[in-house]
Write a protein that holds these residues in place. Structure first.
Motif, PDB file in Angstrom:
ATOM      1  N   ARG A  78     -13.613  -1.715  12.920  1.00 38.08           N
ATOM      2  CA  ARG A  78     -13.743  -3.054  13.221  1.00 38.08           C
ATOM      3  C   ARG A  78     -12.908  -3.469  14.016  1.00 38.08           C
ATOM      4  O   ARG A  78     -13.288  -4.499  14.641  1.00 38.08           O
ATOM      5  CB  ARG A  78     -13.599  -3.866  11.791  1.00 38.08           C
ATOM      6  N   LEU A  79     -11.950  -2.928  14.444  1.00 39.75           N
ATOM      7  CA  LEU A  79     -10.896  -3.308  15.556  1.00 39.75           C
ATOM      8  C   LEU A  79     -11.216  -2.374  16.700  1.00 39.75           C
ATOM      9  O   LEU A  79     -10.216  -2.415  17.662  1.00 39.75           O
ATOM     10  CB  LEU A  79      -9.258  -3.174  15.067  1.00 39.75           C
ATOM     11  N   GLY A  80     -12.406  -1.621  16.940  1.00 40.64           N
ATOM     12  CA  GLY A  80     -12.937  -1.108  18.024  1.00 40.64           C
ATOM     13  C   GLY A  80     -12.154   0.399  18.197  1.00 40.64           C
ATOM     14  O   GLY A  80     -12.099   1.036  19.055  1.00 40.64           O
ATOM     15  N   GLY A  81     -11.664   0.807  17.031  1.00 42.33           N
ATOM     16  CA  GLY A  81     -10.862   2.055  17.072  1.00 42.33           C
ATOM     17  C   GLY A  81      -9.699   2.198  17.961  1.00 42.33           C
ATOM     18  O   GLY A  81      -9.248   3.391  18.099  1.00 42.33           O
ATOM     19  N   LYS A  82      -9.205   1.302  18.336  1.00 41.41           N
ATOM     20  CA  LYS A  82      -7.933   1.146  19.255  1.00 41.41           C
ATOM     21  C   LYS A  82      -6.659   0.657  18.771  1.00 41.41           C
ATOM     22  O   LYS A  82      -5.623   1.062  18.990  1.00 41.41           O
ATOM     23  CB  LYS A  82      -8.341   0.375  20.628  1.00 41.41           C
ATOM     24  N   GLU A  83      -6.709  -0.297  17.968  1.00 39.77           N
ATOM     25  CA  GLU A  83      -5.455  -0.926  17.201  1.00 39.77           C
ATOM     26  C   GLU A  83      -5.186  -0.154  16.062  1.00 39.77           C
ATOM     27  O   GLU A  83      -6.245  -0.078  14.996  1.00 39.77           O
ATOM     28  CB  GLU A  83      -5.789  -2.346  17.173  1.00 39.77           C
ATOM     29  N   ARG A  84      -3.847   0.130  15.608  1.00 40.54           N
ATOM     30  CA  ARG A  84      -3.780   0.941  14.583  1.00 40.54           C
ATOM     31  C   ARG A  84      -3.012   0.117  13.462  1.00 40.54           C
ATOM     32  O   ARG A  84      -2.228  -0.881  13.754  1.00 40.54           O
ATOM     33  CB  ARG A  84      -2.866   2.017  14.904  1.00 40.54           C
ATOM     34  N   LYS A  85      -3.441   0.226  12.189  1.00 36.72           N
ATOM     35  CA  LYS A  85      -2.749  -0.571  11.046  1.00 36.72           C
ATOM     36  C   LYS A  85      -2.382   0.370  10.105  1.00 36.72           C
ATOM     37  O   LYS A  85      -2.856   1.800  10.137  1.00 36.72           O
ATOM     38  CB  LYS A  85      -3.944  -1.170  10.511  1.00 36.72           C
ATOM     39  N   GLY A  86      -1.368  -0.001   9.349  1.00 36.41           N
ATOM     40  CA  GLY A  86      -0.799   0.909   8.135  1.00 36.41           C
ATOM     41  C   GLY A  86      -1.759   1.400   7.127  1.00 36.41           C
ATOM     42  O   GLY A  86      -2.955   0.777   6.971  1.00 36.41           O
ATOM     43  N   ILE A  87      -1.978   2.701   6.518  1.00 30.58           N
ATOM     44  CA  ILE A  87      -2.910   3.394   5.884  1.00 30.58           C
ATOM     45  C   ILE A  87      -3.226   2.244   4.386  1.00 30.58           C
ATOM     46  O   ILE A  87      -4.258   2.188   4.119  1.00 30.58           O
ATOM     47  CB  ILE A  87      -2.586   4.731   5.191  1.00 30.58           C
ATOM     48  N   PHE A  88      -2.088   1.679   3.993  1.00 34.27           N
ATOM     49  CA  PHE A  88      -2.116   0.733   2.864  1.00 34.27           C
ATOM     50  C   PHE A  88      -2.759  -0.696   3.361  1.00 34.27           C
ATOM     51  O   PHE A  88      -2.630  -1.425   2.400  1.00 34.27           O
ATOM     52  CB  PHE A  88      -0.898   0.818   2.226  1.00 34.27           C
ATOM     53  N   ALA A  89      -2.839  -0.815   4.358  1.00 32.09           N
ATOM     54  CA  ALA A  89      -3.243  -2.020   5.123  1.00 32.09           C
ATOM     55  C   ALA A  89      -4.691  -2.071   5.479  1.00 32.09           C
ATOM     56  O   ALA A  89      -5.244  -2.979   6.041  1.00 32.09           O
ATOM     57  CB  ALA A  89      -2.572  -2.500   6.163  1.00 32.09           C
ATOM     58  N   THR A  90      -5.330  -1.060   5.128  1.00 35.64           N
ATOM     59  CA  THR A  90      -6.816  -0.721   5.442  1.00 35.64           C
ATOM     60  C   THR A  90      -7.455  -0.268   4.363  1.00 35.64           C
ATOM     61  O   THR A  90      -6.975   0.262   3.229  1.00 35.64           O
ATOM     62  CB  THR A  90      -6.925   0.149   6.620  1.00 35.64           C
ATOM     63  N   ARG A  91      -8.882  -0.134   4.501  1.00 32.84           N
ATOM     64  CA  ARG A  91      -9.627   0.659   3.489  1.00 32.84           C
ATOM     65  C   ARG A  91     -10.263   2.092   4.001  1.00 32.84           C
ATOM     66  O   ARG A  91     -11.223   2.346   3.709  1.00 32.84           O
ATOM     67  CB  ARG A  91     -10.849  -0.417   2.943  1.00 32.84           C
ATOM     68  N   SER A  92      -9.539   2.607   4.925  1.00 33.65           N
ATOM     69  CA  SER A  92      -9.827   3.799   5.321  1.00 33.65           C
ATOM     70  C   SER A  92     -10.320   4.823   4.318  1.00 33.65           C
ATOM     71  O   SER A  92      -9.584   5.022   3.216  1.00 33.65           O
ATOM     72  CB  SER A  92      -8.816   4.620   6.315  1.00 33.65           C
ATOM     73  N   PRO A  93     -11.421   5.637   4.468  1.00 29.97           N
ATOM     74  CA  PRO A  93     -11.462   6.451   3.409  1.00 29.97           C
ATOM     75  C   PRO A  93     -10.660   7.905   3.382  1.00 29.97           C
ATOM     76  O   PRO A  93     -10.765   8.403   2.327  1.00 29.97           O
ATOM     77  CB  PRO A  93     -13.007   7.096   3.715  1.00 29.97           C
ATOM     78  N   PHE A  94      -9.792   7.960   4.582  1.00 28.76           N
ATOM     79  CA  PHE A  94      -8.907   9.148   4.357  1.00 28.76           C
ATOM     80  C   PHE A  94      -7.575   8.607   3.911  1.00 28.76           C
ATOM     81  O   PHE A  94      -6.705   8.072   4.512  1.00 28.76           O
ATOM     82  CB  PHE A  94      -8.798   9.599   5.903  1.00 28.76           C
ATOM     83  N   ARG A  95      -7.412   8.922   2.642  1.00 27.24           N
ATOM     84  CA  ARG A  95      -6.384   8.328   1.775  1.00 27.24           C
ATOM     85  C   ARG A  95      -5.534   9.207   1.199  1.00 27.24           C
ATOM     86  O   ARG A  95      -5.713  10.615   0.979  1.00 27.24           O
ATOM     87  CB  ARG A  95      -6.800   7.158   0.650  1.00 27.24           C
ATOM     88  N   PRO A  96      -4.381   9.140   0.712  1.00 24.40           N
ATOM     89  CA  PRO A  96      -3.513  10.191   0.212  1.00 24.40           C
ATOM     90  C   PRO A  96      -4.120  10.777  -1.067  1.00 24.40           C
ATOM     91  O   PRO A  96      -4.077  11.964  -1.391  1.00 24.40           O
ATOM     92  CB  PRO A  96      -2.223   9.322  -0.331  1.00 24.40           C
ATOM     93  N   ASN A  97      -4.962   9.860  -1.909  1.00 19.32           N
ATOM     94  CA  ASN A  97      -5.556  10.575  -3.137  1.00 19.32           C
ATOM     95  C   ASN A  97      -7.245  10.437  -2.942  1.00 19.32           C
ATOM     96  O   ASN A  97      -7.817  10.752  -4.162  1.00 19.32           O
ATOM     97  CB  ASN A  97      -4.908   9.927  -4.297  1.00 19.32           C
ATOM     98  N   SER A  98      -7.731  10.017  -1.800  1.00 19.25           N
ATOM     99  CA  SER A  98      -9.174   9.835  -1.710  1.00 19.25           C
ATOM    100  C   SER A  98      -9.906   9.273  -2.780  1.00 19.25           C
ATOM    101  O   SER A  98     -11.012   9.557  -3.194  1.00 19.25           O
ATOM    102  CB  SER A  98      -9.510  11.412  -1.557  1.00 19.25           C
ATOM    103  N   ILE A  99      -9.292   8.148  -3.350  1.00 21.49           N
ATOM    104  CA  ILE A  99      -9.869   7.309  -4.128  1.00 21.49           C
ATOM    105  C   ILE A  99     -10.380   5.973  -3.621  1.00 21.49           C
ATOM    106  O   ILE A  99      -9.819   5.400  -2.809  1.00 21.49           O
ATOM    107  CB  ILE A  99      -8.866   7.039  -5.192  1.00 21.49           C
ATOM    108  N   GLY A 100     -11.696   5.770  -4.104  1.00 18.35           N
ATOM    109  CA  GLY A 100     -12.457   4.650  -3.589  1.00 18.35           C
ATOM    110  C   GLY A 100     -12.527   3.584  -4.715  1.00 18.35           C
ATOM    111  O   GLY A 100     -12.489   4.010  -5.927  1.00 18.35           O
ATOM    112  N   LEU A 101     -12.799   2.314  -4.291  1.00 17.05           N
ATOM    113  CA  LEU A 101     -12.784   1.123  -5.378  1.00 17.05           C
ATOM    114  C   LEU A 101     -13.916   0.296  -4.721  1.00 17.05           C
ATOM    115  O   LEU A 101     -14.044  -0.181  -3.831  1.00 17.05           O
ATOM    116  CB  LEU A 101     -11.519   0.208  -5.385  1.00 17.05           C
ATOM    117  N   SER A 102     -14.860   0.103  -5.786  1.00  7.50           N
ATOM    118  CA  SER A 102     -16.016  -0.707  -5.502  1.00  7.50           C
ATOM    119  C   SER A 102     -16.328  -1.768  -6.518  1.00  7.50           C
ATOM    120  O   SER A 102     -16.351  -1.375  -7.782  1.00  7.50           O
ATOM    121  CB  SER A 102     -17.303   0.169  -5.204  1.00  7.50           C
ATOM    122  N   SER A 103     -16.692  -3.196  -6.134  1.00  5.30           N
ATOM    123  CA  SER A 103     -17.454  -3.822  -7.165  1.00  5.30           C
ATOM    124  C   SER A 103     -18.951  -3.933  -6.814  1.00  5.30           C
ATOM    125  O   SER A 103     -19.473  -4.106  -5.814  1.00  5.30           O
ATOM    126  CB  SER A 103     -16.943  -5.237  -6.525  1.00  5.30           C
TER     127      SER A 103
END
Length: 236
Positions: A78-103
């Protein structure tokens, strides 16, 4: 301490591939999924009283999004793939434990002939066959925070695209699929940082290959192909 996750169920959706899956749960209400339980959880006692809730939290596994090395920062699409954010400040699917959360919204609790419960939900954002580790009721008095701040996600919540879906092509889809396809396309399934002009995209949904092009901010459906038809090949 046992840290092994147990797969309590799997969700079956019309998304056999990652391309086209809504970027967040609840964005496409017409998308439905069926949750089928596994092992000892196929017992109706496990869902006793669940019909008293309208929404559920699903904790699940990113089964097709795993990396050997996890970076501490990511570049959100959503930021054009150019601006970087911390892994825990995003919902990137590539996570330390590969866990997703959905409502998701609970539409129906169905029971098979053998008594096994099936949860029919809407607003799902998961691949077909995704493993589910836990299901919890959504509690509006504590889980909803209308005053919450959403960073760059809030700024892009209205992102979408105008869709032209010719009636003669739309009629090639079952009626119960037409609205869901239209809503998914309206979210613009293309990667935000990789939008090719004059390129034919193919989105596999509910057994149909929805082929489209995008020009001047308008998505035009060009072809609908049954993926079970003889000679079908995916768009490269």
């Amino acid at each position: 301490m046992n840290e092994k996750l147990i797969v309590v169920a799997r969700i079956h959706t019309d998304f056999p591939e990652k391309f086209g899956i809504p970027r967040q749960s609840g964005l496409v209400p017409s998308v439905r999924g069926e949750i089928h339980f596994e092992g000892e959880f196929r017992n109706p006692d496990a869902v006793r009283g669940i019909e008293e809730y309208s929404h559920l939290w699903l904790l699940w596994g990113f089964s097709k999004a795993r990396k050997d090395i996890i970076n501490l920062t990511v570049a959100p699409p959503r930021l054009g793939g150019k601006e970087r954010k911390g892994i825990f400040a995003t919902r990137s699917p590539f996570r330390p434990n590969s866990i997703g959360l959905s409502s998701v919204r609970l539409e129906e609790v169905r029971y098979e002939k053998n008594g096994e419960p099936v949860l029919v939900v809407s607003g799902a954002d998961m691949l077909d066959g995704t493993p589910i580790y836990d299901i919890k009721p959504y509690l509006p008095y504590t889980d909803a925070h209308p005053e919450a701040e959403g960073s760059f996600g809030e700024a892009h919540k209205e992102d979408g695209i105008t869709v032209i879906f010719p009636e003669e092509l739309k009629r090639g889809l079952p009626k119960e699929v037409q609205q869901a396809v239209f809503e998914v396309l309206s979210q613009d399934p293309r990667a935000a940082y990789n939008k090719k002009p004059d390129y034919i995209y193919g989105m596999n949904y509910a057994g149909y290959d929805i082929r489209f092009v995008v020009a001047d901010g308008v998505l035009l459906v060009k072809e609908v192909v049954d993926t079970h038809s003889s000679g079908w090949k995916r768009v490269k």
